[in-house]
Design a protein around this motif. Structure first.
Motif, PDB file in Angstrom:
ATOM      1  N   PHE A 191      11.068  -6.756   8.172  1.00 39.27           N
ATOM      2  CA  PHE A 191       9.899  -6.640   7.524  1.00 39.27           C
ATOM      3  C   PHE A 191      10.241  -4.976   7.061  1.00 39.27           C
ATOM      4  CE2 PHE A 191       6.563  -7.162   4.020  1.00 39.27           C
ATOM      5  CZ  PHE A 191       7.127  -7.579   2.948  1.00 39.27           C
ATOM      6  N   GLY A 192      10.501  -4.963   5.854  1.00 39.73           N
ATOM      7  CA  GLY A 192      10.055  -3.069   5.350  1.00 39.73           C
ATOM      8  C   GLY A 192       9.734  -3.099   4.318  1.00 39.73           C
ATOM      9  N   VAL A 193       9.541  -2.346   3.492  1.00 38.87           N
ATOM     10  CA  VAL A 193       9.614  -1.949   2.187  1.00 38.87           C
ATOM     11  C   VAL A 193       9.913  -0.636   2.221  1.00 38.87           C
ATOM     12  CG1 VAL A 193       6.661  -1.381   0.128  1.00 38.87           C
ATOM     13  CG2 VAL A 193       7.168  -3.258   1.861  1.00 38.87           C
ATOM     14  N   PHE A 194      10.328  -0.776   0.951  1.00 39.51           N
ATOM     15  CA  PHE A 194      11.204   0.493   0.075  1.00 39.51           C
ATOM     16  C   PHE A 194      10.151   1.023  -1.258  1.00 39.51           C
ATOM     17  CE2 PHE A 194      16.540   1.050  -0.238  1.00 39.51           C
ATOM     18  CZ  PHE A 194      16.421   2.721  -0.016  1.00 39.51           C
ATOM     19  N   ILE A 195      10.779   2.488  -0.512  1.00 41.78           N
ATOM     20  CA  ILE A 195       9.404   2.775  -1.560  1.00 41.78           C
ATOM     21  C   ILE A 195      10.615   4.328  -3.100  1.00 41.78           C
ATOM     22  CG2 ILE A 195       7.454   4.385  -2.365  1.00 41.78           C
ATOM     23  CD1 ILE A 195       6.446   3.225  -0.188  1.00 41.78           C
ATOM     24  N   HIS A 196      10.542   3.801  -4.167  1.00 41.65           N
ATOM     25  CA  HIS A 196      11.682   4.294  -5.306  1.00 41.65           C
ATOM     26  C   HIS A 196      10.847   5.351  -6.109  1.00 41.65           C
ATOM     27  CE1 HIS A 196      15.510   3.064  -3.774  1.00 41.65           C
ATOM     28  NE2 HIS A 196      16.106   3.928  -4.360  1.00 41.65           N
ATOM     29  N   ILE A 204      -2.495  -1.173   1.583  1.00 44.21           N
ATOM     30  CA  ILE A 204      -1.159  -2.118   0.480  1.00 44.21           C
ATOM     31  C   ILE A 204      -0.020  -2.630   0.910  1.00 44.21           C
ATOM     32  CG2 ILE A 204       0.098  -2.328  -1.715  1.00 44.21           C
ATOM     33  CD1 ILE A 204      -1.699  -0.596  -3.681  1.00 44.21           C
ATOM     34  N   LEU A 205       0.738  -1.064   2.146  1.00 41.65           N
ATOM     35  CA  LEU A 205       1.594  -1.722   2.971  1.00 41.65           C
ATOM     36  C   LEU A 205       1.176  -2.412   3.987  1.00 41.65           C
ATOM     37  CD1 LEU A 205       3.408   2.242   2.734  1.00 41.65           C
ATOM     38  CD2 LEU A 205       4.331  -0.008   1.586  1.00 41.65           C
ATOM     39  N   LYS A 206       0.361  -1.690   4.731  1.00 36.14           N
ATOM     40  CA  LYS A 206      -0.077  -2.800   5.470  1.00 36.14           C
ATOM     41  C   LYS A 206      -0.522  -3.833   5.423  1.00 36.14           C
ATOM     42  CE  LYS A 206      -4.034  -2.443   9.545  1.00 36.14           C
ATOM     43  NZ  LYS A 206      -5.212  -2.180  10.209  1.00 36.14           N
ATOM     44  N   ALA A 207      -1.338  -4.360   4.445  1.00 35.46           N
ATOM     45  CA  ALA A 207      -1.542  -5.658   3.964  1.00 35.46           C
ATOM     46  C   ALA A 207      -0.661  -6.627   3.445  1.00 35.46           C
ATOM     47  CB  ALA A 207      -2.660  -6.019   2.696  1.00 35.46           C
ATOM     48  N   LEU A 246       3.590  -7.768  -2.949  1.00 33.10           N
ATOM     49  CA  LEU A 246       3.411  -7.032  -1.654  1.00 33.10           C
ATOM     50  C   LEU A 246       1.957  -7.671  -0.289  1.00 33.10           C
ATOM     51  CD1 LEU A 246       3.610  -3.482  -1.924  1.00 33.10           C
ATOM     52  CD2 LEU A 246       5.082  -5.163  -0.953  1.00 33.10           C
ATOM     53  N   ARG A 247       0.848  -8.094  -1.011  1.00 34.31           N
ATOM     54  CA  ARG A 247       0.122  -9.163  -0.780  1.00 34.31           C
ATOM     55  C   ARG A 247       0.183  -9.990  -0.515  1.00 34.31           C
ATOM     56  NH1 ARG A 247      -4.607  -5.917  -0.033  1.00 34.31           N
ATOM     57  NH2 ARG A 247      -4.433  -4.167  -1.401  1.00 34.31           N
ATOM     58  N   GLN A 248       0.744 -10.428  -1.235  1.00 32.52           N
ATOM     59  CA  GLN A 248       0.920 -12.825  -1.367  1.00 32.52           C
ATOM     60  C   GLN A 248       2.008 -12.304  -0.314  1.00 32.52           C
ATOM     61  OE1 GLN A 248       2.958 -12.679  -4.886  1.00 32.52           O
ATOM     62  NE2 GLN A 248       1.337 -14.762  -5.500  1.00 32.52           N
ATOM     63  N   MET A 249       3.378 -11.532   0.213  1.00 33.90           N
ATOM     64  CA  MET A 249       3.758 -11.511   1.189  1.00 33.90           C
ATOM     65  C   MET A 249       3.349 -11.943   2.407  1.00 33.90           C
ATOM     66  SD  MET A 249       6.785 -12.378   1.449  1.00 33.90           S
ATOM     67  CE  MET A 249       8.821 -11.361   0.898  1.00 33.90           C
ATOM     68  N   GLY A 250       2.264 -10.614   2.703  1.00 36.01           N
ATOM     69  CA  GLY A 250       1.388 -10.749   3.927  1.00 36.01           C
ATOM     70  C   GLY A 250       0.886 -12.090   3.763  1.00 36.01           C
ATOM     71  N   ALA A 251       0.303 -12.997   2.814  1.00 43.34           N
ATOM     72  CA  ALA A 251      -0.733 -14.062   2.801  1.00 43.34           C
ATOM     73  C   ALA A 251       0.064 -14.832   3.626  1.00 43.34           C
ATOM     74  CB  ALA A 251      -1.036 -14.218   2.274  1.00 43.34           C
ATOM     75  N   TRP A 252       1.444 -14.654   2.937  1.00 44.28           N
ATOM     76  CA  TRP A 252       2.139 -16.132   3.675  1.00 44.28           C
ATOM     77  C   TRP A 252       2.870 -15.476   5.269  1.00 44.28           C
ATOM     78  CZ3 TRP A 252       7.357 -16.474   6.083  1.00 44.28           C
ATOM     79  CH2 TRP A 252       8.283 -17.466   5.740  1.00 44.28           C
TER      80      TRP A 252
END
Length: 464
Positions: free
Chosen positions: A52-57, A117-120, A350-356
């Motif tokens: 899982f990664g995060v893309f930033i445009h 935020i990315l870490k979370a 993003l934080r919801q995904m981290g909680a899951w």
């Protein structure tokens, strides 16, 4: 260090012969600048384990923040009516896209806050658009005179700031997106008019820029895009990748995608992306990535987005689970604002995904596909396999009203098989259904007792 490239790098960047005759040091294989050789490079293991990664445009397109990150093209080239009308209604006559540059201010950009935020989010890597098709670089590239974030707009090296914060505050791998072509660059347009028989643009702009990015920021992902309908030979992609894999400072850990020229997508490179929002729903023989957006209509920030334009956390968990069970990684995109904020709806997702993932991460990170990907009897059940523990993970997205969950695939062994709901202490009772299949009695829980929302994981040990 970002000093001048050595002779070897220059030869490769310019597409000249005369390298790779000597053997590599340290017993490492040397890769030839051919797809046959480059495609044989094993993908560094961290990428498959990350999932899982995060893309930033982020770029000058974040200033109009209307319609799409393709704003410039749709307005000036295709002359799409909503874009033309938007400009006529809100900007003076003669206002050019370049005039948006100084308005890309990033005054609220706090790279430490972004990193937190990315870490979370539970993501294991991040990919930032260092340069989109508009050609504006988020670092002070010496190959992008007066069209970069150090000379225009924020007057800051945004790539350096985020790279430093991500590395200092998280364990995420730092990656960079880079567009090969630029819509309106005169050198590219000249090469295109010559049917790419000339190579002024890649040799003076794209390739030196890529070399600069790698040596200066040492990204562990190079996410290439935008071939401009030119072949990989025009871009000298194989020459660049041979240098990247043989001699660059990230040669041992770097991963690349498959967007290196016409015909390379889904065929050549590191992991395959195949298309935007690619989610085949079945197992693929090659490592792949599903790059997709939380905002269904755009990769860049849109001020005019409505709430139902954003995927819900249920949608996103489903995308993650489907993708990972079929052997892919999920790269989930957010679009920050021109002033450097991650909008609260993106932060919440993003934080919801981290909680899951905090609860269910052991069914995602480091897993391998199982012998089947989804259940044939009960819909919305997806399987992964944890090789170290020898556990089968059944992730189910709907909690059955009956409290009984039937799985058609696992072959349970009486007295040996154990079934556990991740986040719940007690083992669960189950009944085998003949040769194959199992019915599991789920615990009766109050809403407060549920280990998580939006999808749950059963771990099965000692199943065939």
């Amino acid at each position: 260090m970002s000093g001048p490239p050595g002779r070897a790098a220059l030869l490769l960047l310019l597409g000249l012969p005369g390298l790779l005759s000597a053997g590599g040091g340290g017993g490492q294989p040397r890769y030839e600048p051919t797809w046959g050789s480059l495609d044989a490079r094993p993908l560094p293991a961290w990428f498959d384990e990350a999932k899982f990664g995060v893309f930033i445009h982020w770029g000058v397109f974040s200033v109009p923040s209307f319609g799409s990150e393709w704003f410039w093209w749709y307005w000036q080239k295709e002359k799409r009516v909503p874009y033309v009308k938007f400009m006529e209604a809100n900007y003076p006559p003669g206002f050019s896209y370049e005039d948006f540059g100084p308005l890309f201010t990033a005054e609220f950009f706090d790279s430490n806050q972004w990193a937190d935020i990315l870490k979370a989010s539970g993501a294991k890597y991040v990919v930032l658009t260092s340069k989109h098709h508009e050609g504006f670089t988020l670092w002070g590239s010496k190959y992008s005179w007066n069209w970069n974030a150090v000379d225009v707009g924020p007057k800051r090296d945004l790539v350096a700031e985020l790279a430093t914060s991500v590395r200092n505050r998280t364990d995420l791998h730092f990656g960079l997106y880079h567009s090969l072509f630029e819509w309106f660059n005169p050198l590219f347009l000249e090469d295109a008019s010559n049917v790419f028989k000339t190579r002024k643009f890649p040799t003076s702009k794209s390739l030196p820029e890529l070399y600069e990015l790698v040596t200066k920021y040492q990204p562990e992902i190079i996410w290439s895009d935008g071939d401009g309908n030119a072949p990989d030979t025009y871009w000298n992609s194989t020459g660049f990748l041979a240098w990247l894999y043989n001699d660059s400072p990230v040669r041992d850990t770097v991963v690349t995608n498959d967007r290196w020229g016409v015909g390379s997508i889904c065929t050549h490179g590191g992991f395959y992306t195949c298309s935007d929002r690619y989610n085949p729903g079945h197992l693929l023989p090659h490592k792949w990535e599903n790059c997709m957006t939380i905002d269904k209509k755009s990769w860049g920030y849109r001020r005019n987005a409505q709430l139902d334009d954003y995927l819900t956390i249920e949608d996103l968990v489903k995308q993650l689970v489907e993708t990972v069970s079929c052997g892919g990684n999920l790269l989930m995109n957010i679009g920050p604002t021109h002033d450097g904020r991650i909008a609260v709806i993106f932060e919440e997702r993003l934080r919801q995904m981290g909680a899951w993932l905090k609860v269910n991460g052991e069914a995602i990170y480091g897993t391998k596909p199982w012998r089947v990907q989804n259940d044939t009897v009960t819909p919305e059940v997806w399987y992964t396999f944890s090789p170290k523990e020898g556990k089968v993970n059944a992730i189910f997205l709907n909690w059955p009203a009956s409290g009984m969950l039937e799985l058609s695939e696992p072959q349970a062994k009486f007295g040996e098989t154990q079934v556990k709901l991740v986040g719940y202490e007690e083992p669960l009772k189950w009944v085998a259904l003949g040769e194959k299949g199992i019915v599991i009695a789920l615990p009766q829980l109050t809403p407060q007792q549920f280990p998580c929302q939006w999808g749950w994981t059963l771990q099965l040990t000692d199943v065939n």
